[in-house]
Design a protein around this motif. Sequence first.
Motif, PDB file in Angstrom:
ATOM      1  N   LYS A 178     -29.556  54.831 -87.946  1.00 53.02           N
ATOM      2  CA  LYS A 178     -29.418  56.184 -87.421  1.00 53.02           C
ATOM      3  C   LYS A 178     -28.096  56.827 -87.852  1.00 53.02           C
ATOM      4  O   LYS A 178     -27.734  57.908 -87.373  1.00 53.02           O
ATOM      5  N   GLY A 179     -27.362  56.135 -88.723  1.00 51.90           N
ATOM      6  CA  GLY A 179     -26.134  56.697 -89.261  1.00 51.90           C
ATOM      7  C   GLY A 179     -24.854  56.227 -88.603  1.00 51.90           C
ATOM      8  O   GLY A 179     -23.762  56.652 -88.993  1.00 51.90           O
ATOM      9  N   HIS A 180     -24.941  55.348 -87.622  1.00 52.28           N
ATOM     10  CA  HIS A 180     -23.746  54.915 -86.884  1.00 52.28           C
ATOM     11  C   HIS A 180     -22.977  53.857 -87.666  1.00 52.28           C
ATOM     12  O   HIS A 180     -23.553  52.880 -88.150  1.00 52.28           O
ATOM     13  N   ARG A 181     -21.672  54.084 -87.770  1.00 51.60           N
ATOM     14  CA  ARG A 181     -20.797  53.132 -88.444  1.00 51.60           C
ATOM     15  C   ARG A 181     -19.664  52.679 -87.513  1.00 51.60           C
ATOM     16  O   ARG A 181     -18.987  51.698 -87.806  1.00 51.60           O
ATOM     17  N   ARG A 182     -19.445  53.381 -86.421  1.00 52.85           N
ATOM     18  CA  ARG A 182     -18.440  52.995 -85.419  1.00 52.85           C
ATOM     19  C   ARG A 182     -19.199  52.497 -84.179  1.00 52.85           C
ATOM     20  O   ARG A 182     -19.529  53.257 -83.274  1.00 52.85           O
ATOM     21  N   ILE A 183     -19.458  51.202 -84.200  1.00 47.58           N
ATOM     22  CA  ILE A 183     -20.282  50.594 -83.147  1.00 47.58           C
ATOM     23  C   ILE A 183     -19.425  49.651 -82.308  1.00 47.58           C
ATOM     24  O   ILE A 183     -18.782  48.743 -82.840  1.00 47.58           O
ATOM     25  N   ALA A 184     -19.414  49.872 -81.007  1.00 50.77           N
ATOM     26  CA  ALA A 184     -18.645  49.044 -80.078  1.00 50.77           C
ATOM     27  C   ALA A 184     -19.590  48.127 -79.302  1.00 50.77           C
ATOM     28  O   ALA A 184     -20.792  48.391 -79.196  1.00 50.77           O
ATOM     29  N   PHE A 185     -19.032  47.061 -78.752  1.00 51.81           N
ATOM     30  CA  PHE A 185     -19.836  46.094 -78.018  1.00 51.81           C
ATOM     31  C   PHE A 185     -19.096  45.672 -76.756  1.00 51.81           C
ATOM     32  O   PHE A 185     -18.031  45.068 -76.813  1.00 51.81           O
ATOM     33  N   ILE A 186     -19.656  46.001 -75.601  1.00 50.18           N
ATOM     34  CA  ILE A 186     -19.142  45.491 -74.318  1.00 50.18           C
ATOM     35  C   ILE A 186     -20.007  44.277 -73.973  1.00 50.18           C
ATOM     36  O   ILE A 186     -21.181  44.408 -73.633  1.00 50.18           O
ATOM     37  N   HIS A 187     -19.430  43.085 -74.111  1.00 47.31           N
ATOM     38  CA  HIS A 187     -20.196  41.858 -73.866  1.00 47.31           C
ATOM     39  C   HIS A 187     -19.876  41.287 -72.497  1.00 47.31           C
ATOM     40  O   HIS A 187     -18.956  41.731 -71.810  1.00 47.31           O
ATOM     41  N   GLY A 188     -20.634  40.285 -72.092  1.00 41.78           N
ATOM     42  CA  GLY A 188     -20.398  39.634 -70.807  1.00 41.78           C
ATOM     43  C   GLY A 188     -19.324  38.572 -70.895  1.00 41.78           C
ATOM     44  O   GLY A 188     -18.683  38.391 -71.942  1.00 41.78           O
ATOM     45  N   GLU A 189     -19.123  37.870 -69.777  1.00 46.99           N
ATOM     46  CA  GLU A 189     -18.135  36.799 -69.767  1.00 46.99           C
ATOM     47  C   GLU A 189     -18.508  35.739 -70.794  1.00 46.99           C
ATOM     48  O   GLU A 189     -19.666  35.620 -71.189  1.00 46.99           O
ATOM     49  N   MET A 190     -17.527  34.947 -71.219  1.00 44.90           N
ATOM     50  CA  MET A 190     -17.702  34.080 -72.383  1.00 44.90           C
ATOM     51  C   MET A 190     -18.561  32.854 -72.052  1.00 44.90           C
ATOM     52  O   MET A 190     -18.068  31.800 -71.661  1.00 44.90           O
ATOM     53  N   VAL A 212     -15.184  46.573 -87.689  1.00 47.05           N
ATOM     54  CA  VAL A 212     -15.163  46.547 -86.223  1.00 47.05           C
ATOM     55  C   VAL A 212     -13.731  46.347 -85.742  1.00 47.05           C
ATOM     56  O   VAL A 212     -13.211  45.227 -85.774  1.00 47.05           O
ATOM     57  N   PRO A 213     -13.054  47.406 -85.302  1.00 45.93           N
ATOM     58  CA  PRO A 213     -11.700  47.238 -84.739  1.00 45.93           C
ATOM     59  C   PRO A 213     -11.749  46.350 -83.499  1.00 45.93           C
ATOM     60  O   PRO A 213     -12.748  46.344 -82.762  1.00 45.93           O
ATOM     61  N   ASP A 214     -10.670  45.619 -83.272  1.00 43.73           N
ATOM     62  CA  ASP A 214     -10.630  44.733 -82.105  1.00 43.73           C
ATOM     63  C   ASP A 214     -10.862  45.498 -80.810  1.00 43.73           C
ATOM     64  O   ASP A 214     -11.462  44.977 -79.865  1.00 43.73           O
ATOM     65  N   GLN A 215     -10.383  46.758 -80.769  1.00 43.46           N
ATOM     66  CA  GLN A 215     -10.513  47.551 -79.543  1.00 43.46           C
ATOM     67  C   GLN A 215     -11.958  47.905 -79.227  1.00 43.46           C
ATOM     68  O   GLN A 215     -12.280  48.299 -78.114  1.00 43.46           O
ATOM     69  N   TYR A 216     -12.831  47.753 -80.226  1.00 37.01           N
ATOM     70  CA  TYR A 216     -14.238  48.105 -80.025  1.00 37.01           C
ATOM     71  C   TYR A 216     -15.046  46.984 -79.344  1.00 37.01           C
ATOM     72  O   TYR A 216     -16.173  47.209 -78.923  1.00 37.01           O
ATOM     73  N   VAL A 217     -14.479  45.800 -79.278  1.00 40.33           N
ATOM     74  CA  VAL A 217     -15.179  44.671 -78.652  1.00 40.33           C
ATOM     75  C   VAL A 217     -14.454  44.319 -77.360  1.00 40.33           C
ATOM     76  O   VAL A 217     -13.309  43.877 -77.377  1.00 40.33           O
ATOM     77  N   ARG A 218     -15.149  44.510 -76.233  1.00 39.20           N
ATOM     78  CA  ARG A 218     -14.500  44.382 -74.931  1.00 39.20           C
ATOM     79  C   ARG A 218     -15.309  43.458 -74.036  1.00 39.20           C
ATOM     80  O   ARG A 218     -16.540  43.443 -74.084  1.00 39.20           O
ATOM     81  N   GLU A 219     -14.586  42.686 -73.232  1.00 38.24           N
ATOM     82  CA  GLU A 219     -15.263  41.739 -72.336  1.00 38.24           C
ATOM     83  C   GLU A 219     -15.523  42.375 -70.982  1.00 38.24           C
ATOM     84  O   GLU A 219     -14.604  42.766 -70.280  1.00 38.24           O
ATOM     85  N   GLY A 220     -16.793  42.468 -70.644  1.00 36.23           N
ATOM     86  CA  GLY A 220     -17.186  42.926 -69.320  1.00 36.23           C
ATOM     87  C   GLY A 220     -17.697  41.747 -68.509  1.00 36.23           C
ATOM     88  O   GLY A 220     -17.301  40.603 -68.723  1.00 36.23           O
ATOM     89  N   VAL A 221     -18.600  42.034 -67.572  1.00 34.93           N
ATOM     90  CA  VAL A 221     -19.206  41.004 -66.729  1.00 34.93           C
ATOM     91  C   VAL A 221     -20.698  41.319 -66.625  1.00 34.93           C
ATOM     92  O   VAL A 221     -21.068  42.472 -66.394  1.00 34.93           O
ATOM     93  N   TYR A 222     -21.516  40.309 -66.806  1.00 33.88           N
ATOM     94  CA  TYR A 222     -22.948  40.531 -66.699  1.00 33.88           C
ATOM     95  C   TYR A 222     -23.329  41.083 -65.321  1.00 33.88           C
ATOM     96  O   TYR A 222     -22.794  40.646 -64.298  1.00 33.88           O
ATOM     97  N   ARG A 227     -17.623  47.168 -63.644  1.00 30.70           N
ATOM     98  CA  ARG A 227     -16.797  46.644 -64.739  1.00 30.70           C
ATOM     99  C   ARG A 227     -17.206  47.290 -66.066  1.00 30.70           C
ATOM    100  O   ARG A 227     -16.353  47.635 -66.892  1.00 30.70           O
ATOM    101  N   CYS A 228     -18.493  47.491 -66.258  1.00 32.68           N
ATOM    102  CA  CYS A 228     -18.963  48.123 -67.490  1.00 32.68           C
ATOM    103  C   CYS A 228     -18.469  49.563 -67.576  1.00 32.68           C
ATOM    104  O   CYS A 228     -18.121  50.047 -68.658  1.00 32.68           O
ATOM    105  N   ALA A 229     -18.398  50.235 -66.434  1.00 33.23           N
ATOM    106  CA  ALA A 229     -17.883  51.612 -66.414  1.00 33.23           C
ATOM    107  C   ALA A 229     -16.417  51.642 -66.833  1.00 33.23           C
ATOM    108  O   ALA A 229     -15.987  52.518 -67.613  1.00 33.23           O
ATOM    109  N   GLU A 230     -15.637  50.660 -66.355  1.00 31.17           N
ATOM    110  CA  GLU A 230     -14.220  50.591 -66.711  1.00 31.17           C
ATOM    111  C   GLU A 230     -14.043  50.395 -68.216  1.00 31.17           C
ATOM    112  O   GLU A 230     -13.211  51.052 -68.853  1.00 31.17           O
ATOM    113  N   GLU A 231     -14.822  49.466 -68.786  1.00 33.35           N
ATOM    114  CA  GLU A 231     -14.699  49.187 -70.214  1.00 33.35           C
ATOM    115  C   GLU A 231     -15.198  50.370 -71.052  1.00 33.35           C
ATOM    116  O   GLU A 231     -14.669  50.641 -72.134  1.00 33.35           O
TER     117      GLU A 231
END
Length: 340
Positions: A178-190, A212-222, A227-231
């Motif tokens: 769909k043309g996206h090149r700046r993709i972030a990922f909020i993942h769950g706990e490790m 993928v900049p480091d700031q684009y990958v953030r740890e949330g909680v399942y 917590r997802c709103a904060e991230e």
Amino acid sequence: MPMVSMKDIALRCNVSVATVSKALNGQQDIGPETRERICQIADEMGYLANSAARALKTNRTYNIGVLFVDERSSGLAHEYFSSMLDSLKVEAEANGYDITFINRNVGRRPTTYLQHCRYRGVDGAVIASVDFQDPQVLELIHSSLPVVTIDYIFDGRISVVSDNMVGTDVLVRYAYSKGHRRIAFIHGEMTAVTRNRLAGFYRTCDELGINVPDQYVREGVYHDPERCAEETKALLALPVRPTCILFTDDFSGIGGLNAIAEAGLRVPEDISVAGYDGIRLASMTNPKLTTYRQDTTVLGKTAAARLVELIERPKTTLLDRIIIPGQFIEGKSIGEIPLE
């Protein structure tokens, strides 16, 4: 109304009590037609096997332990887990087994998970949604008790796992299309699930040439919308914010959608999002959430079926890994953007 006995069934069928016992216990040294006729008449007469007697005869209790640690107190009420546990229960009962939840105490006395399994006399255990590095979990895993794990792999144990790497791969590729090149990922706990999804995310981005900049990958909680709103807010505050955010799961994604709305942004016109799990709630959001559905029904059913197989045929059951495929659900939350 008096209980129906094997002797009553034998008289009705005009066979010996021993033949009735063999038929009801699935032994192979009687003819299939005789076995079927006896079982049918037993059902018609309302026969119920005495569990204590059956346990003495077979050296089994026909009871399966389920280890499910719900630290966030959302599991049994959460669609993903409730569906998986329900299908596990249905399959176990269809095979003549009852379910017992395993915990760390008997009454008020602390025990280990393995001690509780032995106290309850379970024939085997399904382990799901736990800290698989917990010493008590590892004690149970490495014991002689038949065990099947869900979404975690141990050598020498049967594992039933979702295709987590594939699921993340599919979502990234769809956003890319769909043309996206700046993709972030909020993942769950490790956890093992998270590590697989992260591996899928980074591998696919690398194959597609996405930085993928480091700031684009953030740890949330399942299963934690707050917590997802904060991230999500942290991602929106970046000088160069992502054009698409992958949420850890659909339920948490609701918090992310709220944060986006509070920032005065629209989905997908201003920013695109995707969830994970494919729960019914995802189809009720506005816009409908693009997500990847995990087949919880097959997960639970397969785990129960394989455990029963391991309990009843330990010498011929393969200790393998079963991967359960999921399904991409195209919603309306990922918009198309012009290439930069």
